[in-house]
Design an enzyme around this catalytic site. Structure first.
Site, short mmCIF file in Angstrom:
data_model
loop_
_atom_site.label_atom_id
_atom_site.label_comp_id
_atom_site.label_asym_id
_atom_site.label_seq_id
_atom_site.Cartn_x
_atom_site.Cartn_y
_atom_site.Cartn_z
CE LYS A 171 -4.06 -2.16 2.16
NZ LYS A 171 -5.12 -2.01 3.21
CD GLU A 188 -8.72 -9.23 -3.97
OE1 GLU A 188 -7.53 -9.54 -3.72
OE2 GLU A 188 -9.59 -9.13 -3.09
CE1 TYR A 232 -9.37 -3.02 0.25
CE2 TYR A 232 -8.67 -1.14 -1.06
CZ TYR A 232 -8.38 -2.17 -0.18
OH TYR A 232 -7.08 -2.35 0.26
CG PHE A 261 -13.68 1.55 6.77
CD1 PHE A 261 -13.07 0.92 5.69
CD2 PHE A 261 -14.50 0.80 7.60
CE1 PHE A 261 -13.27 -0.43 5.44
CE2 PHE A 261 -14.72 -0.55 7.36
CZ PHE A 261 -14.10 -1.16 6.27
NE ARG A 286 -6.49 -12.42 4.82
CZ ARG A 286 -7.31 -11.37 4.81
NH1 ARG A 286 -7.22 -10.46 3.84
NH2 ARG A 286 -8.19 -11.19 5.76
CB THR A 297 -7.43 -6.18 9.50
OG1 THR A 297 -7.87 -7.35 8.81
CG2 THR A 297 -7.79 -4.96 8.67
CG ASN A 307 -3.97 -2.39 6.63
OD1 ASN A 307 -3.86 -1.97 5.48
ND2 ASN A 307 -4.87 -3.29 6.96
CG HIS A 366 -5.32 -6.12 -0.69
ND1 HIS A 366 -6.56 -6.15 -0.10
CD2 HIS A 366 -5.39 -6.97 -1.75
CE1 HIS A 366 -7.34 -6.98 -0.78
NE2 HIS A 366 -6.66 -7.49 -1.79
NE ARG A 406 -2.65 -5.98 6.70
CZ ARG A 406 -3.76 -6.62 6.36
NH1 ARG A 406 -4.25 -7.59 7.12
NH2 ARG A 406 -4.40 -6.30 5.25
P1 IDP Z 1 -8.20 -7.05 5.19
O1 IDP Z 1 -7.39 -6.03 4.42
O2 IDP Z 1 -7.42 -7.64 6.34
O3 IDP Z 1 -8.84 -8.11 4.31
P2 IDP Z 1 -10.82 -5.81 5.40
O4 IDP Z 1 -11.76 -5.99 6.53
O5 IDP Z 1 -11.16 -6.49 4.10
O6 IDP Z 1 -9.37 -6.24 5.91
O7 IDP Z 1 -10.69 -4.24 5.15
C1 IDP Z 1 -10.04 -3.74 4.00
C2 IDP Z 1 -9.15 -2.59 4.41
O8 IDP Z 1 -9.95 -1.53 4.87
C3 IDP Z 1 -8.21 -2.92 5.57
O9 IDP Z 1 -7.00 -3.50 5.13
C4 IDP Z 1 -8.00 -1.56 6.21
O10 IDP Z 1 -6.97 -0.84 5.55
C5 IDP Z 1 -9.32 -0.86 5.97
N1 IDP Z 1 -10.21 -0.94 7.12
C6 IDP Z 1 -10.90 -2.02 7.54
N2 IDP Z 1 -11.65 -1.74 8.62
C7 IDP Z 1 -11.43 -0.43 8.88
C8 IDP Z 1 -11.93 0.48 9.89
O11 IDP Z 1 -12.73 0.13 10.76
N3 IDP Z 1 -11.45 1.76 9.83
C9 IDP Z 1 -10.56 2.19 8.89
N4 IDP Z 1 -10.08 1.36 7.92
C10 IDP Z 1 -10.50 0.08 7.92
MG MG Z 2 -10.36 -7.98 2.98
#
Ligand code: IDP
Ligand code: MG
Length: 135
Positions: free
Chosen positions: A11, A128, A51, A59, A87, A93, A114, A117, A104
Site C-alpha cells: 500500500k 482481484e 473494495y 471507512f 494472509r 488487519t 496497514n 493488501h 503488518r
Molecule cells: P483485510 O485487508 O485484512 O482483508 P478488510 O476488513 O477487508 O481487511 O478491510 C479492507 C481494508 O480496509 C483494511 O485492510 C484496512 O486498511 C481498511 N479498514 C478495515 N476496517 C477499517 C476500519 O474500521 N477503519 C478504517 N479502515 C478500515
Molecule cells: Mg479484505
C-alpha cells in the site's frame, strides 16, 4: 495443499516509507513465487472494484482516497496454499493487533494505513488478479 495464486499489494504508506524491498524479501523467504510485480498508480475504478464489498461502510471513502493517494506495488504470488500463507504473513488487519514477525505487525501502526493488501480466498484472488492484471 493446493497450488494457488493470490493477489498482494504493498500500500502507498509502505511504498512511500521505503519498505518495499524488505517486504518483498519476506515474501521470497517463504518459497512462494512472485509471478507478477509492478509499481503502479491505481485508478479510482480499480480501487472501487477491489473494495466493492466495503461500499457503504463508514471507512469506505477514506479507504479509496488512501489507496489511490500514491503508487502501490501490485503482485501475483503463487505456490502451495499461497492465499492462507500470505494472509498469515500479513497478520491481523489492524497493525496494533498484528503479531510481531508479521508484515503488518512489524511495518504498520494504524488500521487505515496497514502496509499491505492480500486476497482473503482463492475466489477473491481470481477476481482481484482480473482487476489489476487484466489478460
Ligand atoms: P483485510 O485487508 O485484512 O482483508 P478488510 O476488513 O477487508 O481487511 O478491510 C479492507 C481494508 O480496509 C483494511 O485492510 C484496512 O486498511 C481498511 N479498514 C478495515 N476496517 C477499517 C476500519 O474500521 N477503519 C478504517 N479502515 C478500515
Ligand atoms: Mg479484505
Amino acid at each position: 495443499m493446493a497450488y494457488e495464486q493470490t493477489y498482494l499489494m504493498i500500500k502507498p504508506d509502505a511504498v512511500a516509507g521505503g519498505k518495499m524491498g524488505r517486504i518483498v524479501s519476506r515474501l521470497e523467504d517463504t518459497g512462494l513465487k512472485i509471478e507478477r510485480m509492478e509499481l503502479a498508480q491505481l485508478t479510482f475504478e480499480q480501487a472501487a472494484a477491489n473494495y466493492a464489498e466495503h461500499e457503504g461502510k463508514p471507512f469506505y471513502d477514506s479507504l479509496i482516497a488512501y489507496i489511490v493517494s500514491g503508487p502501490v506495488v501490485k503482485m501475483v504470488v503463487a505456490g502451495e496454499d499461497a492465499v492462507a500463507v500470505c494472509r498469515k504473513l500479513l497478520g491481523a488487519t489492524n497493525p496494533a493487533e498484528a503479531a510481531p514477525g508479521t508484515i503488518r505487525g512489524d511495518f504498520g501502526l494504524t488500521l487505515d494505513a496497514n502496509v499491505m493488501h492480500g486476497s482473503d480466498s482463492p475466489e477473491s484472488a481470481a477476481r482481484e488478479i482480473g482487476i489489476f492484471f487484466p489478460a
